[in-house]
Design an enzyme around this catalytic site. Structure first.
Site, PDB file in Angstrom:
ATOM      1  N   ASP A 145     -11.190   2.474   3.757  1.00 45.19           N
ATOM      2  CA  ASP A 145     -11.452   1.035   3.656  1.00 45.19           C
ATOM      3  C   ASP A 145     -12.942   0.760   3.441  1.00 45.19           C
ATOM      4  OD1 ASP A 145      -9.294  -0.730   3.726  1.00 45.19           O
ATOM      5  OD2 ASP A 145      -9.006  -0.499   5.883  1.00 45.19           O
ATOM      6  N   GLN A 187      -4.887  -1.747   9.588  1.00 41.61           N
ATOM      7  CA  GLN A 187      -4.788  -3.060   8.950  1.00 41.61           C
ATOM      8  C   GLN A 187      -5.365  -4.142   9.863  1.00 41.61           C
ATOM      9  OE1 GLN A 187      -3.824  -3.481   5.798  1.00 41.61           O
ATOM     10  NE2 GLN A 187      -4.056  -5.695   5.841  1.00 41.61           N
ATOM     11  N   LYS A 230       0.842  -1.204   0.000  1.00 40.48           N
ATOM     12  CA  LYS A 230       0.000   0.000   0.000  1.00 40.48           C
ATOM     13  C   LYS A 230       0.879   1.256   0.000  1.00 40.48           C
ATOM     14  CE  LYS A 230      -3.867  -2.417   2.148  1.00 40.48           C
ATOM     15  NZ  LYS A 230      -4.684  -2.726   3.333  1.00 40.48           N
TER      16      LYS A 230
HETATM   17  N1  GUN Z   1      -7.052  -7.102   5.990  1.00 40.97           N
HETATM   18  C1  GUN Z   1      -7.359  -7.818   4.877  1.00 40.97           C
HETATM   19  N2  GUN Z   1      -7.875  -7.018   3.926  1.00 40.97           N
HETATM   20  C2  GUN Z   1      -7.896  -5.778   4.444  1.00 40.97           C
HETATM   21  C3  GUN Z   1      -8.312  -4.513   3.931  1.00 40.97           C
HETATM   22  O1  GUN Z   1      -8.809  -4.373   2.807  1.00 40.97           O
HETATM   23  N3  GUN Z   1      -8.159  -3.455   4.782  1.00 40.97           N
HETATM   24  C4  GUN Z   1      -7.665  -3.573   6.045  1.00 40.97           C
HETATM   25  N4  GUN Z   1      -7.566  -2.496   6.808  1.00 40.97           N
HETATM   26  N5  GUN Z   1      -7.265  -4.734   6.545  1.00 40.97           N
HETATM   27  C5  GUN Z   1      -7.381  -5.821   5.746  1.00 40.97           C
END
Ligand code: GUN
Length: 292
Positions: free
Chosen positions: A119, A96, A52
């Site tokens: 998100d 996350q 990211k």
């Molecule tokens: N863990 C797995 N996929 C995601 C996501 O799209 N966003 C976040 N914050 N955590 C995750």
């Protein structure tokens, strides 16, 4: 059978985002800023967050990575969320997931200002998405919709089976595939307790597999000419790989792919699109596209 190249599509979209950022900055606007909170050292989460941050650079965004050890008290994490909510330089941020067991994940999600929830996990964004209002849509389902559109795959009126009912993928995916302005499809959601899962899959024009069980979808479950989207990314031990594991999808690719009209590979299918959709949401946050 045509392979859906998520990696190339994501690269193209990131280029488009970078171009738009250039124009915004040239016109005196603000560079979008994404912050990410990473708790602990889970290998998968480390990789996702690293990717990211790299994607932010590619798109011309500012990024901030905030790390905490596994044993951070919940109150401290909530205090950091509050700080980011109030930081006017941060346009959007993510925490996350998964979080350690002693932290209430839902409480953390609810603490995020929905206007910065890139998100799309906050109940306000989930609710707005489900009734078709402008909002942040969670990145994996948004990435899949984008892929289907860019490959001109007809979804309107088709039978779509979503395998899995997670808050992050299955539920929002089913919502989007059902909605007129996105999938406009007839949607069936199957999960671990579905009695007619195999039969439902066999009738589907489109299968979106997000159950996290490697090689779950086999050739006998797939109709000739179906479209297959594989969201699975389970780490499976593999001595032939440098890292000692490989990413395995939910679909038994070798036997299923010859029957498909389109299929996403793992890796290189849905994964890169998830990150590029997060970038798209961050750009929207920077532009205050959904909320003032
Ligand atoms: N863990 C797995 N996929 C995601 C996501 O799209 N966003 C976040 N914050 N955590 C995750």
């Amino acid at each position: 059978m045509q392979l859906i190249d998520g990696k190339a599509t994501a690269a193209k979209i990131k280029e488009e985002i970078a171009e738009e950022v250039k124009q915004i900055v040239a016109a005196g606007g603000k560079q979008p800023h994404l912050a990410a909170i990473l708790v602990g050292h889970d290998g998968g989460s480390e990789t996702y967050v690293k990717n990211k941050v790299i994607a932010c650079e590619t798109c011309g965004f500012k990024s901030t990575l905030i790390r905490f050890e596994e044993d951070i008290p919940e109150v401290e994490l909530l205090a950091k969320v509050k700080e980011l909510n109030e930081d006017s330089d941060v346009d959007g941020f993510i925490v996350q997931l998964p979080l350690p067991k002693h932290i209430d994940e839902q409480k953390v999600i609810m603490a995020i200002d929905y206007r910065k929830d890139v998100d799309g996990f906050h109940p306000i964004n989930v609710g707005r998405m489900s009734i078709g209002l402008p909002c942040f849509i969670s990145a994996t389902p948004l990435g899949i919709i984008t892929l289907l559109r860019r490959y001109n795959i007809e979804t309107s009126g088709k039978k779509c089976v979503v395998l899995g009912r997670s808050n992050i993928v299955g539920k929002p995916m089913a919502q989007l595939m059902m909605q007129k302005q996105y999938g406009d499809a007839t949607v069936t959601v199957c999960h671990s307790h579905s009695k007619t899962l195999k039969e439902d899959c066999k009738e589907a024009d489109i299968i979106i597999a997000a159950i996290g069980r490697p090689d779950f979808v086999t050739a006998d479950m797939v109709k000739e000419g179906a479209v297959i989207v594989d969201v699975g990314t389970t780490r499976v031990p593999d001595a032939t790989k440098k890292k000692g594991f490989r990413l395995n999808g939910d679909v038994k690719f070798d036997e299923v792919s010859p029957k498909c009209s389109f299929i996403t590979p793992v890796p290189g299918g849905v994964g890169p699109m998830t990150i590029c959709s997060l970038m798209k949401n961050t750009l929207s946050a920077g532009k205050k596209e959904f909320y003032k």
